[in-house]
Design a protein around this motif. Structure first.
Motif, mmCIF file in Angstrom:
data_model
loop_
_atom_site.group_PDB
_atom_site.id
_atom_site.type_symbol
_atom_site.label_atom_id
_atom_site.label_comp_id
_atom_site.label_asym_id
_atom_site.label_seq_id
_atom_site.Cartn_x
_atom_site.Cartn_y
_atom_site.Cartn_z
ATOM 1 N N SER A 45 1.359 5.801 -0.757
ATOM 2 C CA SER A 45 1.538 4.436 -1.273
ATOM 3 C C SER A 45 0.202 3.822 -1.676
ATOM 4 O O SER A 45 0.108 3.121 -2.688
ATOM 5 C CB SER A 45 2.227 3.567 -0.220
ATOM 6 N N LEU A 46 -0.834 4.093 -0.885
ATOM 7 C CA LEU A 46 -2.167 3.576 -1.225
ATOM 8 C C LEU A 46 -2.686 4.220 -2.507
ATOM 9 O O LEU A 46 -3.256 3.542 -3.369
ATOM 10 C CB LEU A 46 -3.135 3.844 -0.069
ATOM 11 N N GLN A 83 -2.136 2.279 -9.909
ATOM 12 C CA GLN A 83 -1.508 1.231 -10.713
ATOM 13 C C GLN A 83 -2.486 0.114 -11.030
ATOM 14 O O GLN A 83 -2.509 -0.405 -12.151
ATOM 15 C CB GLN A 83 -0.287 0.678 -9.979
ATOM 16 N N GLN A 84 -3.306 -0.267 -10.047
ATOM 17 C CA GLN A 84 -4.247 -1.357 -10.285
ATOM 18 C C GLN A 84 -5.373 -0.941 -11.228
ATOM 19 O O GLN A 84 -6.093 -1.792 -11.727
ATOM 20 C CB GLN A 84 -4.814 -1.867 -8.953
ATOM 21 N N ASN A 85 -5.536 0.323 -11.433
ATOM 22 C CA ASN A 85 -6.486 0.783 -12.445
ATOM 23 C C ASN A 85 -5.918 0.646 -13.848
ATOM 24 O O ASN A 85 -6.670 0.486 -14.813
ATOM 25 C CB ASN A 85 -6.853 2.252 -12.192
ATOM 26 N N THR A 86 -4.592 0.735 -13.967
ATOM 27 C CA THR A 86 -3.977 0.878 -15.294
ATOM 28 C C THR A 86 -2.892 -0.155 -15.614
ATOM 29 O O THR A 86 -2.265 -0.057 -16.661
ATOM 30 C CB THR A 86 -3.349 2.280 -15.410
ATOM 31 N N LYS A 117 1.597 -11.474 -13.691
ATOM 32 C CA LYS A 117 1.621 -10.580 -12.537
ATOM 33 C C LYS A 117 1.261 -9.161 -12.958
ATOM 34 O O LYS A 117 1.552 -8.741 -14.071
ATOM 35 C CB LYS A 117 3.020 -10.601 -11.895
ATOM 36 N N ASN A 118 0.613 -8.451 -12.022
ATOM 37 C CA ASN A 118 0.253 -7.045 -12.243
ATOM 38 C C ASN A 118 -0.551 -6.853 -13.523
ATOM 39 O O ASN A 118 -0.247 -5.992 -14.352
ATOM 40 C CB ASN A 118 1.507 -6.168 -12.286
ATOM 41 N N ALA A 119 -1.571 -7.659 -13.674
ATOM 42 C CA ALA A 119 -2.484 -7.530 -14.820
ATOM 43 C C ALA A 119 -3.863 -7.189 -14.283
ATOM 44 O O ALA A 119 -4.702 -8.071 -14.072
ATOM 45 C CB ALA A 119 -2.509 -8.812 -15.639
ATOM 46 N N LYS A 120 -4.078 -5.919 -14.014
ATOM 47 C CA LYS A 120 -5.362 -5.466 -13.477
ATOM 48 C C LYS A 120 -5.852 -4.274 -14.289
ATOM 49 O O LYS A 120 -5.075 -3.491 -14.813
ATOM 50 C CB LYS A 120 -5.239 -5.102 -11.998
#
Length: 351
Positions: free
Chosen positions: A34-35, A41-44, A164-167
Protein backbone atom coordinates in the motif's frame (compact mmCIF):
# COMPACT_ATOMS: atom_id res chain seq x y z
CA UNK A 1 -9.93 -31.69 5.37
CA UNK A 2 -11.57 -33.40 8.37
CA UNK A 3 -8.23 -34.76 9.55
CA UNK A 4 -6.61 -31.33 9.11
CA UNK A 5 -9.32 -29.66 11.20
CA UNK A 6 -8.92 -32.29 13.94
CA UNK A 7 -5.15 -31.71 14.00
CA UNK A 8 -5.55 -27.92 14.22
CA UNK A 9 -8.13 -28.30 17.01
CA UNK A 10 -5.83 -30.62 18.94
CA UNK A 11 -2.72 -28.44 18.51
CA UNK A 12 -4.35 -25.06 19.23
CA UNK A 13 -1.25 -23.37 20.60
CA UNK A 14 1.12 -24.46 17.84
CA UNK A 15 -1.43 -23.70 15.17
CA UNK A 16 -2.10 -20.31 16.78
CA UNK A 17 1.61 -19.46 16.65
CA UNK A 18 1.77 -20.28 12.94
CA UNK A 19 -1.37 -18.21 12.24
CA UNK A 20 0.05 -15.29 14.25
CA UNK A 21 3.29 -15.46 12.28
CA UNK A 22 1.36 -15.46 8.99
CA UNK A 23 -0.75 -12.52 10.22
CA UNK A 24 2.36 -10.45 10.92
CA UNK A 25 4.02 -11.32 7.61
CA UNK A 26 0.81 -10.75 5.64
CA UNK A 27 0.06 -7.45 7.37
CA UNK A 28 3.62 -6.21 6.80
CA UNK A 29 3.50 -7.11 3.10
CA UNK A 30 0.05 -5.52 2.67
CA UNK A 31 1.20 -2.30 4.32
CA UNK A 32 4.42 -2.15 2.30
CA UNK A 33 2.47 -2.77 -0.90
CA UNK A 34 0.00 0.00 0.00
CA UNK A 35 2.87 2.37 0.77
CA UNK A 36 4.54 1.56 -2.55
CA UNK A 37 1.26 2.17 -4.40
CA UNK A 38 0.65 5.41 -2.50
CA UNK A 39 4.08 6.82 -3.25
CA UNK A 40 3.85 5.76 -6.89
CA UNK A 41 0.48 7.50 -7.22
CA UNK A 42 1.72 10.68 -5.58
CA UNK A 43 4.53 10.79 -8.10
CA UNK A 44 2.14 10.63 -11.05
CA UNK A 45 -1.34 11.78 -9.91
CA UNK A 46 -1.22 15.05 -11.84
CA UNK A 47 0.11 13.51 -15.07
CA UNK A 48 -2.47 10.71 -14.92
CA UNK A 49 -5.29 13.21 -14.42
CA UNK A 50 -4.46 14.89 -17.75
CA UNK A 51 -5.22 11.67 -19.66
CA UNK A 52 -2.16 12.44 -21.80
CA UNK A 53 -0.72 9.85 -24.17
CA UNK A 54 2.22 11.81 -25.60
CA UNK A 55 4.36 14.59 -24.09
CA UNK A 56 6.70 16.88 -26.04
CA UNK A 57 9.71 18.39 -24.25
CA UNK A 58 12.88 20.19 -25.20
CA UNK A 59 15.25 17.54 -26.57
CA UNK A 60 18.02 18.73 -24.20
CA UNK A 61 15.88 18.54 -21.05
CA UNK A 62 16.74 14.90 -20.24
CA UNK A 63 13.01 14.01 -20.26
CA UNK A 64 12.40 16.38 -17.32
CA UNK A 65 9.59 18.94 -17.54
CA UNK A 66 11.26 21.13 -14.93
CA UNK A 67 14.29 21.55 -17.19
CA UNK A 68 12.33 21.94 -20.42
CA UNK A 69 11.68 25.19 -22.29
CA UNK A 70 9.78 25.30 -25.56
CA UNK A 71 9.61 28.27 -27.91
CA UNK A 72 6.51 29.25 -29.83
CA UNK A 73 8.01 27.77 -32.99
CA UNK A 74 8.70 24.46 -31.23
CA UNK A 75 5.17 24.32 -29.83
CA UNK A 76 3.60 24.97 -33.23
CA UNK A 77 -0.13 24.82 -33.86
CA UNK A 78 -2.09 23.00 -31.15
CA UNK A 79 -5.39 21.22 -31.76
CA UNK A 80 -8.09 20.53 -29.19
CA UNK A 81 -6.20 17.35 -28.30
CA UNK A 82 -3.09 19.26 -27.15
CA UNK A 83 -2.35 21.58 -24.25
CA UNK A 84 0.63 23.70 -23.28
CA UNK A 85 1.95 23.42 -19.72
CA UNK A 86 4.56 25.41 -17.86
CA UNK A 87 6.19 23.75 -14.83
CA UNK A 88 8.39 25.11 -12.07
CA UNK A 89 9.12 24.27 -8.44
CA UNK A 90 7.84 26.79 -5.89
CA UNK A 91 7.65 27.36 -2.15
CA UNK A 92 4.43 28.78 -0.71
CA UNK A 93 5.07 31.33 2.04
CA UNK A 94 2.47 32.79 4.40
CA UNK A 95 2.88 34.36 7.84
CA UNK A 96 0.31 32.14 9.52
CA UNK A 97 1.45 28.89 7.87
CA UNK A 98 4.65 26.94 7.52
CA UNK A 99 6.38 27.00 4.16
CA UNK A 100 5.12 24.36 1.75
CA UNK A 101 7.05 23.08 -1.27
CA UNK A 102 4.89 22.62 -4.36
CA UNK A 103 4.92 22.31 -8.15
CA UNK A 104 3.44 25.23 -10.10
CA UNK A 105 1.77 24.31 -13.38
CA UNK A 106 0.80 27.13 -15.71
CA UNK A 107 -2.19 26.49 -18.00
CA UNK A 108 -4.07 28.20 -20.79
CA UNK A 109 -7.79 28.60 -20.12
CA UNK A 110 -8.86 27.46 -23.58
CA UNK A 111 -7.07 24.08 -23.48
CA UNK A 112 -8.28 20.67 -22.28
CA UNK A 113 -6.10 20.31 -19.15
CA UNK A 114 -7.58 23.50 -17.69
CA UNK A 115 -11.11 22.62 -18.77
CA UNK A 116 -10.94 19.09 -17.29
CA UNK A 117 -9.76 20.08 -13.81
CA UNK A 118 -12.01 18.20 -11.38
CA UNK A 119 -12.38 20.59 -8.46
CA UNK A 120 -13.74 19.56 -5.06
CA UNK A 121 -14.26 23.14 -3.91
CA UNK A 122 -14.19 26.66 -5.39
CA UNK A 123 -13.76 27.51 -9.07
CA UNK A 124 -11.12 27.47 -11.80
CA UNK A 125 -8.55 30.20 -12.25
CA UNK A 126 -9.91 33.18 -14.18
CA UNK A 127 -7.30 35.86 -13.48
CA UNK A 128 -3.58 36.11 -12.88
CA UNK A 129 -2.34 35.45 -9.33
CA UNK A 130 -5.21 33.02 -8.72
CA UNK A 131 -4.53 29.37 -7.95
CA UNK A 132 -6.26 26.02 -7.80
CA UNK A 133 -4.30 23.95 -5.30
CA UNK A 134 -4.10 20.35 -4.12
CA UNK A 135 -6.05 19.47 -0.97
CA UNK A 136 -2.71 19.07 0.81
CA UNK A 137 -2.90 22.84 1.27
CA UNK A 138 -6.24 22.44 3.04
CA UNK A 139 -4.65 19.94 5.43
CA UNK A 140 -2.09 22.62 6.29
CA UNK A 141 -4.84 25.08 7.22
CA UNK A 142 -5.27 26.96 3.94
CA UNK A 143 -8.82 27.87 2.86
CA UNK A 144 -10.55 29.44 -0.12
CA UNK A 145 -9.37 33.02 -0.24
CA UNK A 146 -6.11 32.32 1.60
CA UNK A 147 -3.18 34.27 0.22
CA UNK A 148 0.53 33.52 0.09
CA UNK A 149 3.64 34.34 -1.88
CA UNK A 150 5.52 31.98 -4.17
CA UNK A 151 9.31 31.99 -4.07
CA UNK A 152 10.62 35.56 -4.28
CA UNK A 153 7.59 36.96 -6.13
CA UNK A 154 6.26 40.04 -4.35
CA UNK A 155 2.72 39.45 -5.61
CA UNK A 156 0.32 37.52 -3.38
CA UNK A 157 -1.50 34.55 -4.88
CA UNK A 158 -5.07 33.71 -3.88
CA UNK A 159 -6.55 30.21 -3.57
CA UNK A 160 -9.79 30.06 -5.57
CA UNK A 161 -10.21 26.28 -5.73
CA UNK A 162 -9.12 22.93 -4.37
CA UNK A 163 -8.44 19.78 -6.36
CA UNK A 164 -7.91 16.28 -4.96
CA UNK A 165 -5.04 13.95 -5.82
CA UNK A 166 -3.05 16.55 -7.72
CA UNK A 167 0.55 15.70 -6.91
CA UNK A 168 3.70 15.46 -8.97
CA UNK A 169 6.88 13.93 -7.60
CA UNK A 170 5.07 13.67 -4.24
CA UNK A 171 4.77 17.48 -4.07
CA UNK A 172 1.32 19.12 -4.17
CA UNK A 173 0.44 20.87 -7.42
CA UNK A 174 -0.78 24.44 -7.76
CA UNK A 175 -2.46 25.35 -11.05
CA UNK A 176 -2.24 28.93 -12.28
CA UNK A 177 -2.12 30.88 -15.50
CA UNK A 178 0.71 30.69 -18.00
CA UNK A 179 1.50 34.37 -17.45
CA UNK A 180 2.23 33.59 -13.79
CA UNK A 181 4.54 30.75 -14.83
CA UNK A 182 6.51 33.19 -16.97
CA UNK A 183 6.69 35.61 -14.07
CA UNK A 184 7.93 32.93 -11.65
CA UNK A 185 10.49 31.80 -14.22
CA UNK A 186 11.49 35.43 -14.93
CA UNK A 187 10.80 34.88 -18.63
CA UNK A 188 10.15 37.93 -20.79
CA UNK A 189 10.91 36.63 -24.27
CA UNK A 190 11.61 33.24 -25.81
CA UNK A 191 10.08 30.20 -24.06
CA UNK A 192 6.30 29.92 -23.93
CA UNK A 193 5.99 26.69 -21.92
CA UNK A 194 7.66 23.56 -20.59
CA UNK A 195 5.73 20.81 -22.36
CA UNK A 196 2.97 20.02 -24.81
CA UNK A 197 0.73 17.18 -23.65
CA UNK A 198 -1.53 15.38 -26.09
CA UNK A 199 -4.45 12.97 -25.73
CA UNK A 200 -3.66 11.67 -29.23
CA UNK A 201 -1.48 8.54 -29.05
CA UNK A 202 -0.20 9.30 -32.57
CA UNK A 203 0.82 12.89 -31.83
CA UNK A 204 4.43 13.75 -32.65
CA UNK A 205 6.26 17.06 -32.72
CA UNK A 206 9.05 17.16 -35.29
CA UNK A 207 10.21 20.71 -34.60
CA UNK A 208 13.95 21.29 -34.27
CA UNK A 209 15.01 21.06 -30.60
CA UNK A 210 11.79 19.32 -29.51
CA UNK A 211 11.20 15.63 -28.87
CA UNK A 212 8.00 13.68 -28.19
CA UNK A 213 7.86 10.93 -25.55
CA UNK A 214 5.15 8.61 -24.32
CA UNK A 215 3.64 9.41 -20.95
CA UNK A 216 5.32 6.35 -19.43
CA UNK A 217 8.75 7.46 -20.64
CA UNK A 218 8.29 10.79 -18.86
CA UNK A 219 6.96 9.07 -15.72
CA UNK A 220 9.91 6.67 -15.62
CA UNK A 221 12.29 9.63 -15.71
CA UNK A 222 10.72 11.37 -12.70
CA UNK A 223 13.45 11.82 -10.06
CA UNK A 224 13.59 8.77 -7.79
CA UNK A 225 10.49 7.12 -9.28
CA UNK A 226 12.09 3.95 -10.64
CA UNK A 227 14.53 3.58 -7.73
CA UNK A 228 11.67 3.89 -5.26
CA UNK A 229 9.50 1.32 -7.05
CA UNK A 230 12.42 -1.10 -7.47
CA UNK A 231 13.23 -0.85 -3.76
CA UNK A 232 9.69 -1.70 -2.71
CA UNK A 233 9.42 -4.54 -5.23
CA UNK A 234 12.66 -6.06 -3.90
CA UNK A 235 11.48 -5.68 -0.30
CA UNK A 236 8.15 -7.33 -1.03
CA UNK A 237 9.85 -10.08 -3.04
CA UNK A 238 12.30 -10.83 -0.23
CA UNK A 239 9.45 -10.92 2.27
CA UNK A 240 7.63 -13.41 0.05
CA UNK A 241 10.70 -15.67 -0.01
CA UNK A 242 11.22 -15.27 3.74
CA UNK A 243 7.57 -16.16 4.36
CA UNK A 244 8.03 -19.29 2.24
CA UNK A 245 11.06 -20.35 4.30
CA UNK A 246 9.42 -19.61 7.67
CA UNK A 247 6.16 -21.36 6.80
CA UNK A 248 8.06 -24.37 5.40
CA UNK A 249 10.18 -24.66 8.56
CA UNK A 250 7.17 -24.43 10.87
CA UNK A 251 5.18 -26.96 8.88
CA UNK A 252 8.15 -29.31 8.60
CA UNK A 253 8.66 -29.28 12.36
CA UNK A 254 4.94 -29.75 12.94
CA UNK A 255 4.87 -32.67 10.47
CA UNK A 256 7.94 -34.36 11.96
CA UNK A 257 6.34 -34.22 15.42
CA UNK A 258 3.28 -35.98 14.01
CA UNK A 259 5.14 -38.77 12.21
CA UNK A 260 4.30 -41.36 14.91
CA UNK A 261 0.61 -40.53 14.44
CA UNK A 262 0.95 -40.83 10.67
CA UNK A 263 2.78 -44.14 11.12
CA UNK A 264 -0.13 -45.51 13.14
CA UNK A 265 -2.59 -44.36 10.48
CA UNK A 266 -0.46 -45.97 7.75
CA UNK A 267 -0.37 -49.19 9.76
CA UNK A 268 -4.17 -49.07 9.93
CA UNK A 269 -4.31 -48.89 6.14
CA UNK A 270 -4.92 -45.17 5.63
CA UNK A 271 -3.63 -44.30 2.12
CA UNK A 272 -0.69 -41.91 1.73
CA UNK A 273 -2.79 -39.53 -0.39
CA UNK A 274 -5.14 -38.98 2.57
CA UNK A 275 -2.22 -37.99 4.80
CA UNK A 276 -0.77 -35.78 2.07
CA UNK A 277 -4.17 -34.14 1.57
CA UNK A 278 -4.44 -33.54 5.32
CA UNK A 279 -1.00 -31.91 5.42
CA UNK A 280 -1.72 -29.60 2.48
CA UNK A 281 -5.21 -28.80 3.78
CA UNK A 282 -3.76 -27.90 7.16
CA UNK A 283 -1.26 -25.55 5.50
CA UNK A 284 -3.99 -23.86 3.44
CA UNK A 285 -6.33 -23.47 6.45
CA UNK A 286 -3.60 -21.93 8.60
CA UNK A 287 -2.46 -19.52 5.89
CA UNK A 288 -5.99 -18.50 4.85
CA UNK A 289 -6.86 -17.84 8.50
CA UNK A 290 -3.75 -15.70 8.90
CA UNK A 291 -4.43 -13.77 5.70
CA UNK A 292 -8.03 -13.06 6.73
CA UNK A 293 -6.85 -11.56 10.02
CA UNK A 294 -4.08 -9.63 8.21
CA UNK A 295 -6.71 -8.28 5.79
CA UNK A 296 -8.87 -7.11 8.71
CA UNK A 297 -5.88 -5.32 10.22
CA UNK A 298 -5.17 -3.70 6.85
CA UNK A 299 -8.80 -2.52 6.54
CA UNK A 300 -8.63 -1.01 10.03
CA UNK A 301 -5.36 0.70 9.10
CA UNK A 302 -6.96 2.14 5.96
CA UNK A 303 -9.71 3.66 8.11
CA UNK A 304 -7.47 5.26 10.71
CA UNK A 305 -4.41 6.20 8.65
CA UNK A 306 -3.95 10.01 8.44
CA UNK A 307 -4.70 11.58 5.06
CA UNK A 308 -1.15 12.93 4.74
CA UNK A 309 0.39 9.43 4.83
CA UNK A 310 1.10 8.37 1.21
CA UNK A 311 -0.68 5.02 1.18
CA UNK A 312 -3.11 3.59 -1.38
CA UNK A 313 -5.19 0.50 -0.65
CA UNK A 314 -5.85 -1.07 -4.04
CA UNK A 315 -8.03 -4.16 -3.55
CA UNK A 316 -7.05 -6.00 -6.80
CA UNK A 317 -3.32 -5.48 -6.16
CA UNK A 318 -3.56 -6.49 -2.49
CA UNK A 319 -5.67 -9.48 -3.55
CA UNK A 320 -2.91 -10.60 -5.91
CA UNK A 321 -0.37 -10.21 -3.10
CA UNK A 322 -2.59 -12.36 -0.86
CA UNK A 323 -2.80 -15.04 -3.57
CA UNK A 324 0.99 -14.90 -3.88
CA UNK A 325 1.36 -15.53 -0.16
CA UNK A 326 -1.07 -18.43 -0.38
CA UNK A 327 0.93 -19.96 -3.23
CA UNK A 328 4.12 -19.55 -1.22
CA UNK A 329 2.46 -21.27 1.72
CA UNK A 330 1.31 -24.17 -0.44
CA UNK A 331 4.85 -24.57 -1.76
CA UNK A 332 6.10 -24.54 1.82
CA UNK A 333 3.48 -27.12 2.75
CA UNK A 334 4.74 -29.48 0.02
CA UNK A 335 8.25 -29.64 1.49
CA UNK A 336 7.40 -32.06 4.37
CA UNK A 337 5.24 -34.23 2.08
CA UNK A 338 8.19 -36.55 1.31
CA UNK A 339 8.50 -37.43 4.99
CA UNK A 340 4.77 -38.22 5.18
CA UNK A 341 4.81 -40.42 2.08
CA UNK A 342 7.96 -42.31 3.03
CA UNK A 343 7.09 -42.86 6.70
CA UNK A 344 7.74 -46.48 7.75
CA UNK A 345 5.26 -47.63 10.42
CA UNK A 346 7.59 -50.35 11.68
CA UNK A 347 10.63 -48.12 12.15
CA UNK A 348 8.70 -45.18 13.65
CA UNK A 349 6.49 -47.18 16.02
CA UNK A 350 9.24 -49.64 16.82
CA UNK A 351 11.70 -46.80 17.51
Amino acid sequence: MFLALKEIKKEKFRSGLIVAMIVLIGYLIFILTSLALGLAQQNTDAINSWDAKQITLNSNANVDMRQSFLTKKQVGHLSKQEALIGETSVVAKAKSHKQLSAVFLGLNNNQFVYQNLNLVDGHRVTNSHELVVDTAFKQEGYKLGSQFKLNGDNHKYTIVGFIKNAKLNIAPVVYGQMSDWKSLRAITVGPVGSAVVSRDANYKNDANGAKTYTKQQVVDKLPGYQAQNSTFILMIGFLMVISLIIIAVFLYILTMQKLPNYAVLRAQGVPSKVLVGATISQSVLLVVSGLIVATLFTVITAWIIPANVPMAFDIPVLGNVGVGLLVMAMIGGLIPIKSVVSVDPVSVIGG
